[in-house]
Structure formats: structure tokens, C-alpha cells
Design a protein around this motif. Structure first.
Motif, short mmCIF file in Angstrom:
data_model
loop_
_atom_site.label_atom_id
_atom_site.label_comp_id
_atom_site.label_asym_id
_atom_site.label_seq_id
_atom_site.Cartn_x
_atom_site.Cartn_y
_atom_site.Cartn_z
N GLN A 103 0.75 -1.55 -0.13
CA GLN A 103 -0.33 0.55 -0.20
C GLN A 103 1.00 1.35 0.30
O GLN A 103 1.34 1.31 0.48
CB GLN A 103 -1.46 -0.05 1.30
N ILE B 30 0.95 5.04 0.36
CA ILE B 30 0.22 6.46 1.67
C ILE B 30 0.21 8.01 0.22
O ILE B 30 1.43 8.34 -0.53
CB ILE B 30 0.87 6.75 2.52
N SER C 43 -1.99 -0.94 -3.68
CA SER C 43 -3.62 -0.18 -2.99
C SER C 43 -3.08 1.10 -2.38
O SER C 43 -1.86 1.38 -2.05
CB SER C 43 -4.82 -0.62 -2.59
N SER D 262 -3.27 3.98 0.55
CA SER D 262 -4.07 4.97 1.83
C SER D 262 -4.05 6.35 1.29
O SER D 262 -3.26 6.80 1.56
CB SER D 262 -4.10 4.38 2.84
N HIS E 155 -1.67 6.73 9.10
CA HIS E 155 -2.20 6.04 8.09
C HIS E 155 -1.30 4.32 7.82
O HIS E 155 -1.50 3.38 6.47
CB HIS E 155 -2.66 6.88 6.63
N ASN F 108 -0.70 1.21 7.91
CA ASN F 108 -0.84 -0.33 9.05
C ASN F 108 0.35 -0.93 9.65
O ASN F 108 1.15 -0.85 9.52
CB ASN F 108 -1.02 -1.20 7.65
N SER G 287 -4.22 -6.35 6.50
CA SER G 287 -3.93 -5.18 6.39
C SER G 287 -2.91 -5.79 4.94
O SER G 287 -1.71 -5.91 5.15
CB SER G 287 -4.52 -4.05 7.12
N THR H 21 1.94 -1.24 4.42
CA THR H 21 2.66 0.23 3.88
C THR H 21 3.77 0.24 3.78
O THR H 21 4.74 -0.56 4.70
CB THR H 21 2.33 1.11 5.06
#
Length: 341
Positions: free
Chosen positions: A76, A78, A100, A102, A119, A121, A128, A131
Motif C-alpha cells: 500500500q 500513502i 493499493s 491509503s 495511515h 498499517n 491489512s 504499507t
């Protein structure tokens, strides 16, 4: 005479830039044998005090390469909810890197260290996404050309270091930020793992962006660029335009900023404008009063050969640039003040 304030990407090379392009020494850049590309890459790396750089045909490809370098599929990123890497790169992060986002609800496209920390994880919570990367945009596009303070970026960097995250800056308009806030580019080079900078917006080159990083990262970027189809042959003709732009056009950005501020002042005098976002650089974003529509305002301006862009939800945007000359500017100022909707 058409006056295009849709974007700062509409500029065209002047005679002197074309002359530099025509006279460029070139080779095959896929084999890293183009001397002008090599010079451009070394020049931009030196400006930011970073080890290495790689020339790209577009800023989107440079950003997507950075995301690919710093993440693995399923992880993920940010970023601000209005960031270019999320909104305007065709879903490339999911397609190319399988990541993905955040998303942070920042201030005019800018996020804070505190928000970033909230934000991230828990890396031990395997339900999850992991990050792995923080992306910031400077200046912000949908934020109206807002510029980060170095102090806040340093705080975000500290959060990244504490959580083993990579840090990338989409610096498509970093030149505008450097001029507006009188910042030292080497300070940015000290903070980020990678930086993308654009040559075809405010600096007026026809094509090209550069990705910066350490030598090992840029060596890996060469393979990703190849996979994305970004290898070019005699790219020195384009790199020559970038070198000319760096030498001659950075200082001219202050004129774009002055004109943007003056456009905002004219808009304040009208009866149909509701709010104007703060203007720091070359982007003016404003909302019109509810009884009017974007389409009508744009059509009225088009009748005066002035072209601007819609951002939806009653927002309109003007962007000043190298080809927007003073005679055009005076005409637009008068036209805005006299415009009846």
C-alpha cells in the motif's frame, strides 16, 4: 490570438531551444550512448545533490517507475486523495505494481507527518496491506500550486525512517516551488529516496521528465523503464531542450507566479466568482457562484479567445506559463473584469 490558460503543458519550444535541439550530439540512449542525455541526467542529479538520474518520456512513467521500485504487489502507498499518482495516471499503480492506496484528506493536496503516521498499517497485522511507500506532490496540482514547507517534509521523512517506508516526491512542478519559496533543491535531495521532475511544464521543453535517486535505485529503474516501453534511441534531441530549459527558463517562473496572482486579483473584482484558492505559484483555482455554470463561463471566455479548464463541481482553473506573454496577460485581466455572465 488564442490565449491558452488550460495548462502549463501547452508551451512550445522557442527558436533558441529548437536550435539547441537541432545541434545536439546524439547516440543510442537504450545503450546509454547518448551524450546529451547523459549530460542532462548528470545536470539534474547535481542540482538536487543526488547520485544518479534517468531521463523519461513522461512524468507519469517516472512516477510509476518509482512506485514499482519501492513496492511489491499487494502493498500500500500513502498519498493525498487528490494526488496525481492516484487520480491522473490511469490507475497505473494498480496495473503496473499491484498496489493499493491509503488516501489522506490533506490541506490543498499537502499531507502532514501526523496524518502519515495515522495511515500506516501495523506490519504484523497481516490482514491489512503492508504499507511500504509515501508519495507527496510538490507543487500540488488540484491543490492550486501549493508548496510544501521543508520542515514538514523533514517530519514526514522521520516517520518514514521510523517505519521502514520509502519516500517519493512527484516534483512535476518542483521548479515553481523552488522559486516561490526560495528553497535549496539539495534539501529535497537529502529527504527523498526518489524524485521525479518535469521539463515540459513550466520550463517549456516539449517532452521529458527525470527520475532521481541513488545509483543502485536508478540502475534498477533502467530495467523498469524498459518494461514500460520508455527506452528511446536518439533522445538527445529532447534532452537538449531540457538542458536549455534548465539554463534559461527557471528564473522566468517568477513572472508566471506574478501573473497568476494578478489574475486572482482581477477575479476578485467580478460578480460571478465565489471563492479563489490561495495562489502561491502559477495555478489559479476558483469557484463560481451557484447560479452560474462552468460551461457558460468557459464559453463566454472562449468567445474572447481565452481558454481555461474545468475541474468539476463549480471549480475552474487558469494556469500561467512561459508562452503566456505580457500583452496576453493585460488583455485577459481586462476581459475578466469586464466579463458579464
Amino acid at each position: 490570438m488564442d490565449i491558452n490558460l488550460v495548462s502549463d503543458t501547452v508551451t512550445k519550444p522557442n527558436f533558441e531551444m529548437l536550435e539547441c535541439m537541432f545541434n545536439a550530439q546524439v547516440g543510442d540512449d537504450v545503450y546509454k550512448q547518448d551524450p546529451t542525455v547523459i549530460e542532462l541526467e548528470a545536470t539534474v542529479a547535481q542540482i538536487f545533490g543526488m547520485e544518479a538520474a534517468l531521463f523519461f518520456p513522461s512524468g507519469t512513467m517516472a512516477n510509476q517507475t518509482a512506485i514499482k521500485l519501492h513496492t511489491n504487489p499487494g502493498e500500500q502507498v500513502i498519498a493525498d486523495k487528490t494526488s496525481h499518482v492516484y487520480l491522473y495516471e490511469g490507475g497505473g499503480a494498480s496495473f503496473n505494481s499491484g498496489v493499493s492506496f491509503s488516501l489522506i484528506d490533506g490541506n490543498r493536496g499537502m499531507i502532514t507527518a501526523e496524518q502519515v503516521a495515522q495511515h500506516i498499517n501495523d506490519p504484523e497485522f497481516y490482514h491489512s496491506p503492508l504499507t511500504s511507500l509515501v508519495c507527496v506532490e510538490n507543487t500540488t496540482n488540484k491543490g492550486g500550486g501549493a508548496c510544501y514547507d521543508i520542515a514538514e517534509l523533514q517530519k514526514i521523512k522521520a516517520v518514514c525512517d521510523a517505519n521502514n517506508l520509502k519516500f517519493h516526491m512527484d516534483g512535476a512542478r518542483i521548479w515553481n516551488a523552488l522559486m516561490a519559496k526560495k528553497q535549496n533543491p539539495k534539501l529535497f535531495g537529502q529527504l527523498f529516496d526518489t524524485i521525479s521532475v518535469c521539463l515540459s511544464k513550466g520550463l517549456g521543453a516539449p517532452v521529458g521528465s527525470v527520475l532521481l535517486g541513488d545509483k543502485a535505485t536508478i540502475h534498477r529503474a533502467l530495467r523498469v523503464r524498459k518494461m514500460l516501453g520508455g527506452g528511446m534511441r536518439q533522445a538527445g534531441y529532447l534532452a537538449a531542450a531540457g538542458l536549455y530549459a534548465l539554463e534559461n527558463n527557471i528564473s522566468k517562473l517568477v513572472e508566471d507566479h506574478r501573473r497568476a496572482n494578478e489574475l486572482a486579483q482581477s477575479l476578485r473584482k467580478t460578480s460571478w466568482v465565489d471563492q479563489i484558492a490561495p495562489v502561491e505559484t502559477n495555478i489559479v483555482i476558483f469557484t463560481i457562484k451557484p447560479q452560474y455554470t462552468e460551461k457558460v463561463v468557459m464559453e463566454k471566455l472562449k468567445q474572447k479567445n481565452i481558454y481555461i479548464s474545468s475541474m468539476g463541481q463549480g471549480k475552474l482553473r487558469l494556469v500561467t506559463h512561459l508562452d503566456y506573454r505580457e500583452v496576453m496577460h493585460n488583455y485577459v485581466l481586462e476581459a475578466l473584469e469586464k466579463l458579464v455572465i
